[in-house]
Design a protein around this motif. Structure first.
Motif, PDB file in Angstrom:
ATOM      1  N   GLU A  87      53.418  99.787 -38.698  1.00  0.00           N
ATOM      2  CA  GLU A  87      52.955 101.205 -38.867  1.00  0.00           C
ATOM      3  C   GLU A  87      51.761 101.331 -39.697  1.00  0.00           C
ATOM      4  OE1 GLU A  87      57.316 103.655 -38.124  1.00  0.00           O
ATOM      5  OE2 GLU A  87      56.147 103.680 -40.093  1.00  0.00           O
ATOM      6  N   VAL A  88      50.963 102.544 -39.493  1.00  0.00           N
ATOM      7  CA  VAL A  88      49.988 102.732 -40.274  1.00  0.00           C
ATOM      8  C   VAL A  88      50.037 104.055 -40.607  1.00  0.00           C
ATOM      9  CG1 VAL A  88      48.353 100.874 -39.262  1.00  0.00           C
ATOM     10  CG2 VAL A  88      48.350 103.404 -38.242  1.00  0.00           C
ATOM     11  N   ALA A  89      49.290 104.984 -41.323  1.00  0.00           N
ATOM     12  CA  ALA A  89      49.270 106.526 -41.880  1.00  0.00           C
ATOM     13  C   ALA A  89      48.061 106.733 -41.426  1.00  0.00           C
ATOM     14  CB  ALA A  89      49.919 106.575 -43.093  1.00  0.00           C
ATOM     15  N   VAL A  90      48.034 108.046 -40.672  1.00  0.00           N
ATOM     16  CA  VAL A  90      46.869 109.130 -40.425  1.00  0.00           C
ATOM     17  C   VAL A  90      47.079 110.468 -41.028  1.00  0.00           C
ATOM     18  CG1 VAL A  90      45.125 110.081 -38.948  1.00  0.00           C
ATOM     19  CG2 VAL A  90      46.207 107.716 -38.549  1.00  0.00           C
ATOM     20  N   ALA A  91      46.588 111.122 -42.081  1.00  0.00           N
ATOM     21  CA  ALA A  91      46.734 111.976 -42.845  1.00  0.00           C
ATOM     22  C   ALA A  91      48.303 112.352 -43.135  1.00  0.00           C
ATOM     23  CB  ALA A  91      46.467 113.311 -41.838  1.00  0.00           C
ATOM     24  N   GLY A  92      48.819 111.131 -43.642  1.00  0.00           N
ATOM     25  CA  GLY A  92      50.150 111.152 -44.145  1.00  0.00           C
ATOM     26  C   GLY A  92      51.363 110.769 -43.380  1.00  0.00           C
ATOM     27  N   ARG A  93      50.925 110.879 -42.054  1.00  0.00           N
ATOM     28  CA  ARG A  93      51.922 110.709 -40.824  1.00  0.00           C
ATOM     29  C   ARG A  93      52.008 109.249 -40.278  1.00  0.00           C
ATOM     30  NH1 ARG A  93      51.905 114.295 -35.868  1.00  0.00           N
ATOM     31  NH2 ARG A  93      53.768 112.880 -35.214  1.00  0.00           N
ATOM     32  N   ARG A  94      53.078 108.720 -40.020  1.00  0.00           N
ATOM     33  CA  ARG A  94      53.182 107.223 -39.757  1.00  0.00           C
ATOM     34  C   ARG A  94      53.156 107.234 -37.885  1.00  0.00           C
ATOM     35  NH1 ARG A  94      55.681 103.635 -43.163  1.00  0.00           N
ATOM     36  NH2 ARG A  94      55.447 104.525 -45.216  1.00  0.00           N
ATOM     37  N   PHE A  95      52.331 106.175 -37.672  1.00  0.00           N
ATOM     38  CA  PHE A  95      52.287 105.869 -36.130  1.00  0.00           C
ATOM     39  C   PHE A  95      52.149 104.384 -36.113  1.00  0.00           C
ATOM     40  CE2 PHE A  95      49.625 109.700 -37.066  1.00  0.00           C
ATOM     41  CZ  PHE A  95      50.025 110.472 -36.384  1.00  0.00           C
ATOM     42  N   ARG A  96      53.001 103.897 -35.150  1.00  0.00           N
ATOM     43  CA  ARG A  96      53.275 102.466 -34.648  1.00  0.00           C
ATOM     44  C   ARG A  96      51.971 101.899 -34.199  1.00  0.00           C
ATOM     45  NH1 ARG A  96      58.730 101.813 -33.341  1.00  0.00           N
ATOM     46  NH2 ARG A  96      59.218 101.771 -35.452  1.00  0.00           N
ATOM     47  N   ILE A  97      51.129 100.791 -34.213  1.00  0.00           N
ATOM     48  CA  ILE A  97      50.205 100.296 -33.449  1.00  0.00           C
ATOM     49  C   ILE A  97      50.640 100.243 -31.944  1.00  0.00           C
ATOM     50  CG2 ILE A  97      48.909  98.194 -33.159  1.00  0.00           C
ATOM     51  CD1 ILE A  97      48.982  97.541 -36.246  1.00  0.00           C
ATOM     52  N   ALA A  98      49.964 100.803 -31.146  1.00  0.00           N
ATOM     53  CA  ALA A  98      50.238 100.885 -29.966  1.00  0.00           C
ATOM     54  C   ALA A  98      49.793  99.660 -28.825  1.00  0.00           C
ATOM     55  CB  ALA A  98      49.780 102.259 -29.182  1.00  0.00           C
ATOM     56  N   GLY A  99      50.653  98.789 -28.667  1.00  0.00           N
ATOM     57  CA  GLY A  99      50.335  97.585 -27.889  1.00  0.00           C
ATOM     58  C   GLY A  99      49.677  96.702 -28.556  1.00  0.00           C
ATOM     59  N   ARG A 100      49.049  95.702 -28.047  1.00  0.00           N
ATOM     60  CA  ARG A 100      48.410  94.493 -28.597  1.00  0.00           C
ATOM     61  C   ARG A 100      47.482  94.508 -29.739  1.00  0.00           C
ATOM     62  NH1 ARG A 100      48.539  89.995 -23.493  1.00  0.00           N
ATOM     63  NH2 ARG A 100      50.978  90.524 -22.978  1.00  0.00           N
ATOM     64  N   VAL A 101      47.528  93.586 -30.657  1.00  0.00           N
ATOM     65  CA  VAL A 101      46.465  93.910 -31.695  1.00  0.00           C
ATOM     66  C   VAL A 101      45.326  92.950 -31.031  1.00  0.00           C
ATOM     67  CG1 VAL A 101      45.466  92.962 -33.979  1.00  0.00           C
ATOM     68  CG2 VAL A 101      47.783  94.282 -33.823  1.00  0.00           C
ATOM     69  N   CYS A 102      44.013  93.408 -30.915  1.00  0.00           N
ATOM     70  CA  CYS A 102      42.881  92.682 -30.135  1.00  0.00           C
ATOM     71  C   CYS A 102      42.258  92.007 -31.469  1.00  0.00           C
ATOM     72  CB  CYS A 102      41.989  93.432 -29.409  1.00  0.00           C
ATOM     73  SG  CYS A 102      43.059  94.498 -28.322  1.00  0.00           S
ATOM     74  N   MET A 103      41.141  91.104 -31.009  1.00  0.00           N
ATOM     75  CA  MET A 103      40.594  90.469 -32.240  1.00  0.00           C
ATOM     76  C   MET A 103      39.855  91.646 -33.122  1.00  0.00           C
ATOM     77  SD  MET A 103      37.440  87.733 -31.823  1.00  0.00           S
ATOM     78  CE  MET A 103      38.302  86.503 -30.883  1.00  0.00           C
ATOM     79  N   ASP A 104      39.263  92.417 -32.600  1.00  0.00           N
ATOM     80  CA  ASP A 104      38.544  93.369 -33.455  1.00  0.00           C
ATOM     81  C   ASP A 104      38.964  94.796 -33.547  1.00  0.00           C
ATOM     82  OD1 ASP A 104      37.349  93.726 -31.120  1.00  0.00           O
ATOM     83  OD2 ASP A 104      35.723  92.399 -31.540  1.00  0.00           O
ATOM     84  N   GLN A 105      39.978  95.407 -32.940  1.00  0.00           N
ATOM     85  CA  GLN A 105      40.575  96.590 -32.798  1.00  0.00           C
ATOM     86  C   GLN A 105      42.014  96.763 -32.613  1.00  0.00           C
ATOM     87  OE1 GLN A 105      38.508  98.390 -29.118  1.00  0.00           O
ATOM     88  NE2 GLN A 105      37.589  96.135 -29.005  1.00  0.00           N
ATOM     89  N   VAL A 106      42.539  97.855 -32.577  1.00  0.00           N
ATOM     90  CA  VAL A 106      44.073  98.267 -32.232  1.00  0.00           C
ATOM     91  C   VAL A 106      43.702  99.758 -31.920  1.00  0.00           C
ATOM     92  CG1 VAL A 106      44.980  96.562 -33.948  1.00  0.00           C
ATOM     93  CG2 VAL A 106      44.674  99.217 -34.825  1.00  0.00           C
ATOM     94  N   VAL A 107      45.162 100.062 -31.248  1.00  0.00           N
ATOM     95  CA  VAL A 107      45.024 101.368 -30.773  1.00  0.00           C
ATOM     96  C   VAL A 107      46.198 102.274 -31.122  1.00  0.00           C
ATOM     97  CG1 VAL A 107      44.939 103.085 -28.569  1.00  0.00           C
ATOM     98  CG2 VAL A 107      43.733 100.947 -28.721  1.00  0.00           C
TER      99      VAL A 107
END
Ligand SMILES: *Cc1c(COP(=O)(O)O)cnc(C)c1O
Length: 368
Positions: A296-316
């Motif tokens: 997970e990561v946080a945006v404005a204090g809220r948690r979000f799981r990384i959606a789908g695969r981690v790419c070489m230089d980006q995640v969604v």
């Protein structure tokens, strides 16, 4: 420009060392190997000294020399090398040296001759980790050679040390077994007329849970950076403060309908209409590929799981339909206002040591 911002609160390192000092009557060696677990060797060493670390410890000789080049004048121990060890330079730099074997001792003795000096040695004992260190059966032969070199004024034995295999399980029987072997080896060394200045065995976990094993010096690493090596029964994390924060910014947001596949292989499919956010950091920046759909990561204090695969230089990220997030908003991967390194480790099946080393080692070294 680095796509991840890794910032280190060196004040937290100072305070963590102060807390470790309060937990022991022994001296503290802050372990700053591996670029201070990714936190920056020189500034972390300086911060640890400010907290009262009378010793700094590094695996690699280069790191000991780098500390000296940066002006550190306190006691420094280095312990991981073979016979190629740059002994002369280390002795000239007044660095304490670990010795595990006759070939390494021979290199140190040669280095002392070249330097016209005396090497300060710490005998490294393999009490059961089966890694660095001399096995008990070979200690007598190493002592013979060490005492010969000591008689020639080329070395002086100041320390004896070992390292625990199961310190992170405070009740594990191997801890007492290793401590017993260690005590036996200390007796054997002292029986040869060697007066040891520092005997040392405890890493962070043993520093916090086994005061009976502190001897003269403790060698905490991970706790210096604010990560508890074992769970604190009082739930307070031993009062340690994580020193590393890792963040990025949203490069793009877009609203999509339900049922959209996200990232390579469509391992994530939007369950409902939602807003997606793009973070321009991937596995080339230290974001473990195994974190996809897990960490997970946080945006404005809220948690979000990384959606789908981690790419070489980006995640969604799937930010949710009601999200007001915009491009430019901060995304916290690790920090007091987001997940901890330990949460990342648990999510992907590793230890927090690897998380901070990974993010730290790939960061742009701006904090020195
Ligand atoms: C890494 C290391 C330490 C510190 O261990 P932590 O678990 O991080 O406290 C201490 N001693 C030796 C020999 C090490 O290699």
């Amino acid at each position: 420009m680095s796509r991840l911002q890794v910032t280190v609160d060196h004040g937290a390192i100072t305070r963590n060392v102060e807390r470790l000092r309060a937990a022991t009557t022994a001296q503290v060696m802050a372990v700053v190997k591996a670029d201070a677990y990714g936190h920056g060797l020189v500034p972390s060493g300086r911060a640890a000294r400010a907290g009262g670390a009378t010793w700094l410890g590094v695996a690699q000789p280069d790191e000991a020399l780098a500390l000296r080049a940066a002006g550190d004048t306190g006691r420094v121990l280095t312990w991981l090398y073979g016979p190629e060890v740059p002994a002369r330079a280390l002795i000239e730099a007044d660095v304490d040296l670990s010795v595990s074997s006759l070939p390494v001792l021979a290199s140190i003795v040669a280095g002392a001759r070249e330097a016209g000096g005396t090497a300060r040695l710490h005998l490294c004992l393999d009490t059961g980790l089966s890694r660095e260190g001399v096995r008990p059966a070979e200690l007598a032969a190493l002592l013979d050679a060490v005492l010969e070199a000591q008689a020639d004024g080329l070395v002086t034995v100041v320390g004896a040390w070992s390292h625990l295999a199961w310190a992170d399980q405070p009740g594990h029987p191997t801890i007492d077994a290793q401590a017993g072997v260690f005590r036996g080896a200390l007796e054997e060394i002292e029986a040869r007329g060697i007066a040891l200045e520092v005997r040392h065995l405890a890493n962070s976990a043993a520093t916090l849970t086994r005061p009976d094993l502190h001897f003269d010096l403790v060698r905490p690493g991970i706790a210096v950076y604010g990560l508890p090596p074992v769970e604190d029964p009082s739930g307070e994390g031993f009062g340690l403060e994580p020193a590393m924060r890792v963040s990025a910014t949203l490069a793009l947001v877009k609203d999509v309908e339900a049922g959209r596949g996200v990232s390579y292989g469509h391992d994530y499919v939007t369950p409902a209409r939602t807003r997606l956010g793009l973070v321009t950091a991937g596995y080339a920046d230290g974001v473990f590929r195994s974190a996809g759909n897990r960490a997970e990561v946080a945006v404005a204090g809220r948690r979000f799981r990384i959606a789908g695969r981690v790419c070489m230089d980006q995640v969604v990220l799937d930010l949710g339909a009601r999200s007001e997030a915009q491009a430019g908003d901060e995304v916290v991967l690790i920090g007091p206002d987001g997940p901890s390194a330990t949460e990342w480790a648990d999510a992907i099946g590793t230890i927090d040591y690897e998380i901070v080393c990974r993010f730290g080692c790939l960061r742009e070294k701006t904090s020195v």
